[in-house]
Design a protein around this motif. Structure first.
Motif, mmCIF file in Angstrom:
data_model
loop_
_atom_site.group_PDB
_atom_site.id
_atom_site.type_symbol
_atom_site.label_atom_id
_atom_site.label_comp_id
_atom_site.label_asym_id
_atom_site.label_seq_id
_atom_site.Cartn_x
_atom_site.Cartn_y
_atom_site.Cartn_z
ATOM 1 N N THR A 193 6.278 0.241 -6.749
ATOM 2 C CA THR A 193 5.610 -0.194 -5.533
ATOM 3 C C THR A 193 5.957 0.819 -4.451
ATOM 4 O OG1 THR A 193 5.440 -1.966 -3.915
ATOM 5 C CG2 THR A 193 7.551 -1.729 -5.002
ATOM 6 N N ASP A 194 5.126 0.921 -3.440
ATOM 7 C CA ASP A 194 5.484 1.753 -2.292
ATOM 8 C C ASP A 194 5.010 1.049 -1.025
ATOM 9 O OD1 ASP A 194 2.764 2.227 -2.065
ATOM 10 O OD2 ASP A 194 2.859 4.270 -2.822
ATOM 11 N N HIS A 195 5.219 1.687 0.102
ATOM 12 C CA HIS A 195 4.950 1.009 1.365
ATOM 13 C C HIS A 195 3.476 0.638 1.518
ATOM 14 C CE1 HIS A 195 5.976 -0.311 5.326
ATOM 15 N NE2 HIS A 195 4.966 0.377 5.824
ATOM 16 N N VAL A 196 2.584 1.585 1.178
ATOM 17 C CA VAL A 196 1.149 1.305 1.302
ATOM 18 C C VAL A 196 0.762 0.140 0.397
ATOM 19 C CG1 VAL A 196 -1.165 2.250 0.912
ATOM 20 C CG2 VAL A 196 0.587 3.675 1.972
ATOM 21 N N PHE A 197 1.300 0.147 -0.810
ATOM 22 C CA PHE A 197 0.989 -0.929 -1.750
ATOM 23 C C PHE A 197 1.463 -2.284 -1.212
ATOM 24 C CE2 PHE A 197 1.741 -3.490 -5.587
ATOM 25 C CZ PHE A 197 0.493 -3.388 -6.178
ATOM 26 N N PHE A 249 -9.404 -5.185 -5.734
ATOM 27 C CA PHE A 249 -9.944 -3.908 -6.209
ATOM 28 C C PHE A 249 -9.284 -2.744 -5.462
ATOM 29 C CE2 PHE A 249 -13.796 -0.939 -6.388
ATOM 30 C CZ PHE A 249 -13.490 -0.491 -7.661
ATOM 31 N N LEU A 250 -9.151 -2.891 -4.164
ATOM 32 C CA LEU A 250 -8.519 -1.871 -3.324
ATOM 33 C C LEU A 250 -7.099 -1.586 -3.810
ATOM 34 C CD1 LEU A 250 -10.116 -0.885 -0.802
ATOM 35 C CD2 LEU A 250 -8.388 -2.028 0.586
ATOM 36 N N LYS A 251 -6.347 -2.671 -4.038
ATOM 37 C CA LYS A 251 -4.976 -2.551 -4.535
ATOM 38 C C LYS A 251 -4.963 -1.777 -5.848
ATOM 39 C CE LYS A 251 -2.452 -6.238 -5.519
ATOM 40 N NZ LYS A 251 -1.938 -7.638 -5.533
#
Lengths: 215, 215, 215, 215
Positions: free
Chosen positions: C85-89, C139-141
Motif C-alpha cells: 500500500t502507499d499514501h495515494v492508495f 476501478f480507480l483503486k
C-alpha cells in the motif's frame, strides 16, 4: 487435551473481550446522534442561541462518553484478570453490554430536559439509574467470576480479590445513594454521580499475586 | 500446495467470523436508537409518564438484545464446527446477516404499537416473522455446510451432526408455529416465541467426535 | 532492512483491509435505520397497510445490502492480490469507503419515492448514480494499484491482470449505461442495475500466476 | 519480568490502536445519517430540487469524511511512533476520540444552514471549532507522549520529534486562525480550513532515527 482446553478457554476470553470492544466503540460513538439541533424555523431562535441552549446535551454527551470510556479501560484491565469464560459468564456479559448500550437513551433524555424545572427530577433519576445499571451488572459479573476463583487467575492474592469486590460493591452502593439523593435533590444527586466518576479516572490498582507465586 | 489451500480456507473462516462479529456488534447496539422519547410538549404528558409508557419498547429492546446476543454466542460456537467456506456459503452468510440486521425494525414497530389493541396482532405477527427470518437463514446455512460434511469438521460424529440439524430445524418449526398462533392469539404467540428463546439460553452441547477420532 | 520494509508494507495491507472491514460492517448494518414506519395516526392507515406499503424500502434495503455484501466479499478477494500500500492508495481507499458509506442515503430516497410516479425517474437516477460511485472508485483503486504492477503481486500473470481490468472497467460502463437508460426508462434502468448485480453474485475467478511461477 | 512488562505495554498500544480504529470507522460511517431528504410534501419541492439543494450537506459530508480519514491514516502512522501507553495517555486518547466522534454534529449543522445568509457565520464558526477540537486534543496527546520521550520510541532523532511537535502545533494555530477569520469572513475562514486539510493529504514524513541508531 487439557492444554487444548485451556487454549480454547483463553481464546474464548480474547473473543469475548474483542466482541465487547465493538459494542463499546459503537455505543460511545452513537452518543453524538442524540444531539440534534431543534428546527429553528419553528422556534424563531437563531442557530447560535439554539447551539448554546443545547449545553445540557453537550454536558450529557461528555459525561456519558467519559463513563463508557472508563468502563472500556476497566474492561481491558479486568480481562487481564479473567482467565476463563463459561456459558453463564457469557450471558452475564451480554447483560452488561445491554446496560452499556442503553446509556445513550437516558443521556438523550437528560440532555433534552435537564433545564426544564418541572422535569429535572425525573430525568436526573432516570439518568442516575442508567449509570447504576452498568455498575450493578459489572459487579454481578465480578461476583460470579471471582467466587471461589471460578474464572479468575488462581495466582491472584485473596487480599487483592477482596479489594476489587469491595471496590465494585461500593460503586453500586454509591450510585444507589446518588439515586436516592436525586429523588430529593436532583442537582446534588447528579453531582454525587459526577464526583464518583471522577474517582474512576484514577488508575486501577495493579494486580497483586500470592506470595510466593504459584508458578 | 494443499496445505496452503487449507491454510487459506481456515483464514477465510476466521475472516467471515470476524466480519460477521462486526455486524452483530452494530445491530445489537443500534437497538437503543429505536427508543425515542415522544415530544411531551405535544402530548401534555409529563416525562415520567412518557418514560413509563415506553415499557413495551424496553421489553422489545431487552428481548431483541438477548436474541441477537444468543445468535452471537451460537455464531462463535458454530464456527468451531465450520472449517471451510466457499462462495455459496459466503452469500448465505450475507443473507443471514441481512436477517439479523433487519431485527431492529420489527423491534421498533413492536415497541411502538404493542399496547394499541387494534394493531397488536399486526405488530406481533411482524415481530415473530422478524424472529423467524434469522432462524430460517441460520438453518439454511447449516444445511448447506453440513450436507455430506461439505464445510464442517469431518471428525464430527454423524449423530452429533444429526442432532444439530434437528435442533435448528425444530427452531424454525417452532417460530413458524408461534407465527401461526400469533394470527389468532397475538399474546400467546409472542409468549411462545419468548419461551423458545429462554430455551436457547441453555448452553449448547459440546461437539461430539467420531470414535475412534481420526486424528 | 528491505525485509522489514516488506513486513511493514504487508502489515499495512492487513490494517487497511481490517479498517475497511469496519466501514463495510457499519454501512451495511445502518441500512435498516433508513426504514421507518410512518406515523399512522396522521395518515389514518392501519399499521399493516403501512408495513406493506413500505415494500420499496424493503426492496432497496435488500438490494443495497447485497451490493455492499458483494463489495465486501470482493474486498477480501482483492486484498489477496494487493500486496503493498502507499499514501495515494490509502487516499483512494478512503474515497472508495466514502462511496460505500454514501449508499444508505440514495437507498433511503429510493425506498421513499419509488412508487411516486412523478419522482420515480429522479430517485432511480440518483440510486443508480449511488451504485456507480463505488464501482468507479473501485476501478480507480485497481487502475492505480495494477498499473505496472505497482502494488499487486508481481507473480500474477499479465493475462489475469488484464482480465480484472476489463471486468472492473466493464462494470463502470454498465452502471453508466444503466444511468443513461434510467433517464428515459427508470424501470428498465434499475432492472439493468439489478441484473448486473446478479452477475456479481457469481464467484470471482481464482488468481492466475505466471508460468513458470517466479517463486 | 521487565520483558513481560514491555510485552504488556506493546500489547496495550496495539489494543488502544485497535479500539480507536472502531471509533474512527463508526464516526466516519455515521456521517451519512446526518443527510436527510426534507419532506417534499410540506415544501412542494420536487425531489430533484431537494436533492440538489442538499449540496452543502454533500460538501460537509465529503469534507468531514476526508478529515476523519486523514486522522485515521495519521493515527496508524503515529502508533508506529508511540511505543508505550499509560493511564493518562489512555484518558487523553478517550478525550481525542470524543472530539472525533463529535464531528458529525457540526457537520450536520453546517450542511443544514450554510446557505442561510443570516446563520452562515454561526455555523461556519461552529464547524471550524469542531475541526479545532481533534487537532488540539491530538496535539495534547503528542505533547504528553513525546515530552522527555515518555511514551515514544527512544531511538527517534530529537530533530524528528521536534519536527512533529512543530507540525502538530502549527496545525492547532492554523485552525485557531481560521476560527478567528470565520468571525469576520466566514467564507474565507472555511476556505482556510479546507486548504489546510489539503496539506494534510500530503504523505507524512517517515520517522527519522538517531545516528548511529541505538540498536
Amino acid at each position: 487435551m487439557k492444554e487444548q482446553n485451556q487454549h480454547q478457554e483463553e481464546l474464548n476470553t480474547q473473543r469475548i473481550e474483542a466482541s465487547s470492544d465493538g459494542v463499546f466503540a459503537i455505543a460511545i460513538t452513537l452518543l453524538i446522534l442524540e444531539i440534534r439541533l431543534p428546527h429553528t424555523d419553528a422556534t424563531h431562535q437563531s442557530v447560535a442561541t439554539a447551539l448554546v441552549s443545547l449545553w445540557p446535551s453537550y454536558f450529557a454527551y461528555i459525561f456519558s462518553f467519559v463513563m463508557i470510556g472508563i468502563y472500556w479501560v476497566n474492561h481491558h484491565y479486568i480481562f487481564r484478570i479473567y482467565q476463563k469464560t463459561d456459558h453463564v459468564f457469557n450471558l452475564l456479559n451480554i447483560f452488561f453490554l445491554m446496560c452499556i448500550s442503553f446509556l445513550p437513551f437516558p443521556t438523550a433524555v437528560l440532555g433534552e430536559h435537564l433545564l426544564d424545572v418541572k422535569e429535572q427530577k425525573t430525568v436526573v433519576i432516570f439518568y442516575v439509574f442508567g449509570l447504576l445499571l452498568p455498575a450493578a451488572s459489572w459487579f454481578l459479573k465480578w461476583l460470579y467470576a471471582s467466587s471461589h476463583y471460578r474464572l479468575i487467575d488462581s495466582r491472584l492474592s485473596p487480599h487483592f480479590v477482596n479489594y476489587l469486590t469491595k471496590q465494585y460493591g461500593f460503586s453500586v452502593i454509591f450510585y444507589l445513594f446518588a439515586l436516592v439523593v436525586s429523588v430529593f435533590q436532583p442537582v446534588v444527586g447528579i453531582a454525587i454521580a459526577v464526583g464518583l466518576t471522577f474517582l474512576y479516572l484514577l488508575p486501577s490498582k495493579q494486580p497483586v499475586y500470592r506470595d510466593p507465586p504459584t508458578l
